[in-house]
Scaffold this active site. Sequence first.
Site, PDB file in Angstrom:
ATOM      1  N   GLU A  74      40.991  37.931  42.959  1.00  0.00           N
ATOM      2  CA  GLU A  74      41.518  37.629  41.617  1.00  0.00           C
ATOM      3  C   GLU A  74      42.580  36.531  41.610  1.00  0.00           C
ATOM      4  OE1 GLU A  74      42.487  41.445  39.883  1.00  0.00           O
ATOM      5  OE2 GLU A  74      40.435  42.162  40.083  1.00  0.00           O
ATOM      6  N   ASN A 115      36.835  36.947  45.700  1.00  0.00           N
ATOM      7  CA  ASN A 115      36.273  37.955  44.792  1.00  0.00           C
ATOM      8  C   ASN A 115      37.022  37.922  43.467  1.00  0.00           C
ATOM      9  OD1 ASN A 115      34.522  40.405  44.630  1.00  0.00           O
ATOM     10  ND2 ASN A 115      36.469  41.521  44.487  1.00  0.00           N
ATOM     11  N   HIS A 156      32.400  43.739  36.250  1.00  0.00           N
ATOM     12  CA  HIS A 156      32.902  44.742  35.296  1.00  0.00           C
ATOM     13  C   HIS A 156      32.468  44.291  33.904  1.00  0.00           C
ATOM     14  CE1 HIS A 156      35.022  46.910  38.361  1.00  0.00           C
ATOM     15  NE2 HIS A 156      35.668  45.819  38.736  1.00  0.00           N
ATOM     16  N   GLU A 178      31.536  44.989  42.322  1.00  0.00           N
ATOM     17  CA  GLU A 178      32.236  46.093  41.644  1.00  0.00           C
ATOM     18  C   GLU A 178      31.531  46.450  40.343  1.00  0.00           C
ATOM     19  OE1 GLU A 178      36.459  45.368  41.306  1.00  0.00           O
ATOM     20  OE2 GLU A 178      36.563  44.335  43.231  1.00  0.00           O
ATOM     21  N   ASP A 187      30.068  47.756  37.083  1.00  0.00           N
ATOM     22  CA  ASP A 187      29.967  48.864  36.131  1.00  0.00           C
ATOM     23  C   ASP A 187      29.778  48.254  34.744  1.00  0.00           C
ATOM     24  OD1 ASP A 187      32.663  48.089  35.609  1.00  0.00           O
ATOM     25  OD2 ASP A 187      33.496  49.849  36.590  1.00  0.00           O
TER      26      ASP A 187
END
Length: 342
Positions: free
Chosen positions: A156, A197, A233, A261, A263
């Site tokens: 990030e 990432n 995400h 990651e 979702d």
Amino acid sequence: MKTLFYHVVAAAAPILILLGANTNGVGAQLDTLAKRAGKVYFGSAVDNPELGDLPYKTLLSNASEFGQLTAGNSLKWETVQPARGTYNFAGGDEILALAKQNRQLFRGHTCVWHSQLAPWVEAGRFSAKELTAIIEDHCSRLVGHCKGEIWDVVNEAFEDDGSYRKSVFYNTLGTQYFETALRAARKADPNTKLYLNDYNVEGINSKSDAYYTLIKSLIAKKVPIDGFGVQGHLIVGQVPTNIRENFQRFAGLGIDVAITELDIRMVLPVTPEKLEQQKRDYAAVIRACKAVKRCVGVTVWDYTDKYSWIPSVFKGEGAALPWDEKLQKKPAYDGIASAWLS
Ligand SMILES: *[C@@H]1O[C@H](CO)[C@@H](O)[C@H](O)[C@H]1NC(C)=O
């Protein structure tokens, strides 16, 4: 083999529908299907407290469902080096050992990140020279500890507008810290796959453009980098339409891409319509990865709604994962399976 396989699917499908079971044909699990589609793994994140839940742990340990585990929290800086020079690998080791026992790949998360950072790093007002040494020590200890695996070396690092995030690392070292962290990681283990990432970089936008430019310049300087981690995400009904094109341009730089990651959250309550849209959304993401050879794998940010981080962070939202709170497969599961098969 292929012909036989399709015959089996055709013969089994009506029975499966009759029983209300999953319609992914031979009932193969997600990692098996990902590998069949040419990928390295389908995996899940996990946090240590969840391992006390035996049914949860049993399903997580099924390597045909999950070929890879990510330590959700236990290797973050505040946990792993809470005081300068004091390392705590207890939580990370528990997940690493479980992955080894299950013959699953392990993803280390993460060396350098502004969040969940040990307070001493920011409070120390370190000089550039000191902070460089601290990053080198931290990344080499982490990567050296989990050899031969995958690491999110920097997490990030950009704002959504594509500007560099003004973390203590950037404010002290400028862009040099990427090189420092990546070189330290490579030195600690030449076989580890090294990633940058981030979130909101699934499609083509200012933020993914910024990564493209940065990674290109790192490669030009021969800084070791193996992959770009796209967190994934996402929101039901709002999946970007150019994920495949975005992945393709990073693959064009000669690096791997992974969804790290995943979702796909919805506004609660859950309805059958939202679950169907979520199924289509999961399928779209998987198809994008499937279509790009250098997209090596997909990791969900835990596999069950029981342990999702979403409700605690996004008020009124949830139900983001392929298994529900009772560890039952949702339509999203079939969306993933059928996309690997398609
Ligand atoms: C994984 O799950 C599938 C489906 O429930 C089952 O058939 C298989 O035996 C399990 N594998 C292991 C190693 O438990």
